[in-house]
Motif scaffolding. Structure first.
Motif, PDB file in Angstrom:
ATOM      1  N   LEU A 170       0.821  -1.207   0.000  1.00  0.00           N
ATOM      2  CA  LEU A 170       0.000   0.000   0.000  1.00  0.00           C
ATOM      3  C   LEU A 170       0.854   1.256   0.000  1.00  0.00           C
ATOM      4  N   ARG A 171       1.868   1.289   0.856  1.00  0.00           N
ATOM      5  CA  ARG A 171       2.740   2.469   0.933  1.00  0.00           C
ATOM      6  C   ARG A 171       3.530   2.687  -0.350  1.00  0.00           C
ATOM      7  N   ALA A 172       3.982   1.578  -0.959  1.00  0.00           N
ATOM      8  CA  ALA A 172       4.802   1.677  -2.165  1.00  0.00           C
ATOM      9  C   ALA A 172       3.956   1.739  -3.433  1.00  0.00           C
ATOM     10  N   ASN A 173       2.648   1.556  -3.279  1.00  0.00           N
ATOM     11  CA  ASN A 173       1.722   1.548  -4.417  1.00  0.00           C
ATOM     12  C   ASN A 173       2.159   0.519  -5.467  1.00  0.00           C
ATOM     13  N   ARG A 174       2.424  -0.697  -4.964  1.00  0.00           N
ATOM     14  CA  ARG A 174       2.877  -1.793  -5.810  1.00  0.00           C
ATOM     15  C   ARG A 174       2.105  -3.054  -5.459  1.00  0.00           C
ATOM     16  N   PRO A 175       2.027  -4.010  -6.379  1.00  0.00           N
ATOM     17  CA  PRO A 175       1.326  -5.267  -6.081  1.00  0.00           C
ATOM     18  C   PRO A 175       2.004  -6.055  -4.953  1.00  0.00           C
ATOM     19  N   VAL A 176       1.201  -6.732  -4.156  1.00  0.00           N
ATOM     20  CA  VAL A 176       1.695  -7.512  -3.031  1.00  0.00           C
ATOM     21  C   VAL A 176       2.715  -8.551  -3.499  1.00  0.00           C
ATOM     22  N   ASN A 177       2.447  -9.234  -4.593  1.00  0.00           N
ATOM     23  CA  ASN A 177       3.375 -10.267  -5.071  1.00  0.00           C
ATOM     24  C   ASN A 177       4.731  -9.681  -5.458  1.00  0.00           C
ATOM     25  N   ASP A 178       4.735  -8.475  -6.001  1.00  0.00           N
ATOM     26  CA  ASP A 178       6.007  -7.818  -6.334  1.00  0.00           C
ATOM     27  C   ASP A 178       6.797  -7.503  -5.058  1.00  0.00           C
ATOM     28  N   ILE A 179       6.082  -7.082  -4.017  1.00  0.00           N
ATOM     29  CA  ILE A 179       6.723  -6.785  -2.734  1.00  0.00           C
ATOM     30  C   ILE A 179       7.314  -8.066  -2.154  1.00  0.00           C
ATOM     31  N   ARG A 180       6.550  -9.156  -2.216  1.00  0.00           N
ATOM     32  CA  ARG A 180       7.061 -10.443  -1.714  1.00  0.00           C
ATOM     33  C   ARG A 180       8.316 -10.859  -2.467  1.00  0.00           C
ATOM     34  N   THR A 181       8.274 -10.752  -3.792  1.00  0.00           N
ATOM     35  CA  THR A 181       9.425 -11.135  -4.612  1.00  0.00           C
ATOM     36  C   THR A 181      10.640 -10.275  -4.281  1.00  0.00           C
ATOM     37  N   ASP A 182      10.444  -8.962  -4.216  1.00  0.00           N
ATOM     38  CA  ASP A 182      11.559  -8.070  -3.889  1.00  0.00           C
ATOM     39  C   ASP A 182      12.064  -8.320  -2.468  1.00  0.00           C
ATOM     40  N   GLY A 183      11.160  -8.628  -1.562  1.00  0.00           N
ATOM     41  CA  GLY A 183      11.558  -8.924  -0.188  1.00  0.00           C
ATOM     42  C   GLY A 183      12.425 -10.170  -0.113  1.00  0.00           C
ATOM     43  N   ARG A 184      12.028 -11.226  -0.811  1.00  0.00           N
ATOM     44  CA  ARG A 184      12.834 -12.449  -0.831  1.00  0.00           C
ATOM     45  C   ARG A 184      14.190 -12.183  -1.479  1.00  0.00           C
ATOM     46  N   THR A 185      14.182 -11.400  -2.553  1.00  0.00           N
ATOM     47  CA  THR A 185      15.435 -11.065  -3.235  1.00  0.00           C
ATOM     48  C   THR A 185      16.358 -10.275  -2.311  1.00  0.00           C
ATOM     49  N   LEU A 186      15.807  -9.299  -1.580  1.00  0.00           N
ATOM     50  CA  LEU A 186      16.593  -8.527  -0.617  1.00  0.00           C
ATOM     51  C   LEU A 186      17.225  -9.435   0.436  1.00  0.00           C
ATOM     52  N   MET A 187      16.428 -10.343   0.976  1.00  0.00           N
ATOM     53  CA  MET A 187      16.930 -11.258   2.005  1.00  0.00           C
ATOM     54  C   MET A 187      18.098 -12.072   1.450  1.00  0.00           C
ATOM     55  N   THR A 188      17.953 -12.545   0.204  1.00  0.00           N
ATOM     56  CA  THR A 188      19.003 -13.355  -0.421  1.00  0.00           C
ATOM     57  C   THR A 188      20.251 -12.522  -0.697  1.00  0.00           C
ATOM     58  N   ILE A 189      20.078 -11.375  -1.352  1.00  0.00           N
ATOM     59  CA  ILE A 189      21.221 -10.529  -1.705  1.00  0.00           C
ATOM     60  C   ILE A 189      21.993 -10.082  -0.471  1.00  0.00           C
ATOM     61  N   LEU A 190      21.265  -9.701   0.578  1.00  0.00           N
ATOM     62  CA  LEU A 190      21.921  -9.206   1.788  1.00  0.00           C
ATOM     63  C   LEU A 190      22.322 -10.330   2.747  1.00  0.00           C
ATOM     64  N   GLY A 191      21.914 -11.567   2.440  1.00  0.00           N
ATOM     65  CA  GLY A 191      22.283 -12.694   3.295  1.00  0.00           C
ATOM     66  C   GLY A 191      21.623 -12.638   4.654  1.00  0.00           C
ATOM     67  N   ALA A 192      20.370 -12.193   4.685  1.00  0.00           N
ATOM     68  CA  ALA A 192      19.640 -12.045   5.940  1.00  0.00           C
ATOM     69  C   ALA A 192      18.822 -13.303   6.243  1.00  0.00           C
ATOM     70  N   ALA A 193      18.869 -13.739   7.484  1.00  0.00           N
ATOM     71  CA  ALA A 193      18.124 -14.921   7.910  1.00  0.00           C
ATOM     72  C   ALA A 193      16.682 -14.575   8.301  1.00  0.00           C
ATOM     73  N   THR A 194      16.470 -13.366   8.829  1.00  0.00           N
ATOM     74  CA  THR A 194      15.142 -12.924   9.255  1.00  0.00           C
ATOM     75  C   THR A 194      14.976 -11.457   8.874  1.00  0.00           C
ATOM     76  N   ARG A 195      13.743 -10.945   9.025  1.00  0.00           N
ATOM     77  CA  ARG A 195      13.534  -9.519   8.733  1.00  0.00           C
ATOM     78  C   ARG A 195      14.299  -8.637   9.714  1.00  0.00           C
ATOM     79  N   ALA A 196      14.428  -9.073  10.955  1.00  0.00           N
ATOM     80  CA  ALA A 196      15.218  -8.304  11.929  1.00  0.00           C
ATOM     81  C   ALA A 196      16.692  -8.305  11.508  1.00  0.00           C
TER      82      ALA A 196
END
Length: 180
Positions: A106-132
Motif C-alpha cells: 500500500l505504501r509503495a503503491n505496488r502489487p503484493v506479489n512484487d513486494i514479496r518477490t523483492d523482499g525475498r530477493t533482498l533477504m538473499t542478496i543481503l544474506g539475511a536470515a530474518t527480517r530483523a
C-alpha cells in the motif's frame, strides 16, 4: 523534543542482539539456554520499553529502533557486491518499521506479489536470515541508518547510477532518500 531514556537489562540486550544477528526464538533458546516463555517475556518487555521510542512489537522494528538510539552497537561494515534496484531499496525502511507485506504494498503503491518477490530477493542478496537480521545487514552495507560521507560511499545502482541511502520514516512523516 525530549527523547525518553530507555534502560535495557543484560538479558534484554542479549536477546535484542540475537534478533539483530538473525536468530529465531528456538535458536535464542538454545544459545541462551532459556525457555520460549522467557524469550516471549523479554520480547514483551523490549516492546514496552522501545515503544516509547517509536518501535512496534515487530522484531525488525525493535532492532531498528535499538540501532537508531544506540542501544545496540553499530554492526561491522560490509560491502554489497550486488546492486539493488530503487524498488528494493525503498522496501528497506518499510521492513525496518515492521510493516506487513500488505502494508508495504500500500505504501509503495505496488502489487503484493512484487513486494514479496523483492523482499525475498533482498533477504538473499543481503544474506539475511530474518527480517530483523535484514536491518543489521542493510546497516552493514550502508543502506539504512547512515548518511553518505566520504568514508561511506553510496552503493552503485543499475537503474540510477548512484543510489541514495534510506532512513526510517518517523511517525507521521514520509521517508526521505538522500543522494550523494
Amino acid at each position: 523534543m525530549h527523547t525518553p531514556r530507555v534502560h535495557l537489562t543484560d538479558t534484554e540486550q542479549a536477546i535484542l542482539q540475537c534478533y539483530a544477528d538473525g536468530l529465531r526464538e528456538t535458536e535464542i533458546c538454545e544459545r541462551r539456554m532459556i525457555k520460549p516463555a522467557t524469550v516471549s517475556f523479554h520480547h514483551r518487555n523490549l516492546s514496552a520499553k522501545l515503544s516509547a521510542l517509536g518501535a512496534s512489537s515487530d522484531t525488525s522494528s525493535l532492532v531498528h529502533t535499538a540501532y537508531e538510539h544506540k542501544l545496540l552497537p553499530d554492526p561491522t561494515p560490509d560491502h554489497l557486491s550486488t546492486p539493488l534496484t530503487s524498488e528494493q531499496r525503498a522496501l528497506l525502511p518499510l521492513a525496518a518499521a515492521g510493516l506487513s507485506v500488505k502494508q508495504m504494498a500500500l505504501r509503495a503503491n505496488r502489487p503484493v506479489n512484487d513486494i514479496r518477490t523483492d523482499g525475498r530477493t533482498l533477504m538473499t542478496i543481503l544474506g539475511a536470515a530474518t527480517r530483523a537480521h535484514l536491518n543489521t545487514r542493510a546497516r552493514q552495507c550502508g543502506l539504512l541508518g547512515v548518511r553518505n560521507t566520504p568514508g561511506n560511499p553510496a552503493q552503485a545502482d543499475s537503474t540510477q547510477g548512484v543510489s541514495g541511502l534510506l532512513t526510517l520514516p518517523r511517525a507521521g512523516h514520509q521517508h526521505t532518500t538522500e543522494t550523494a
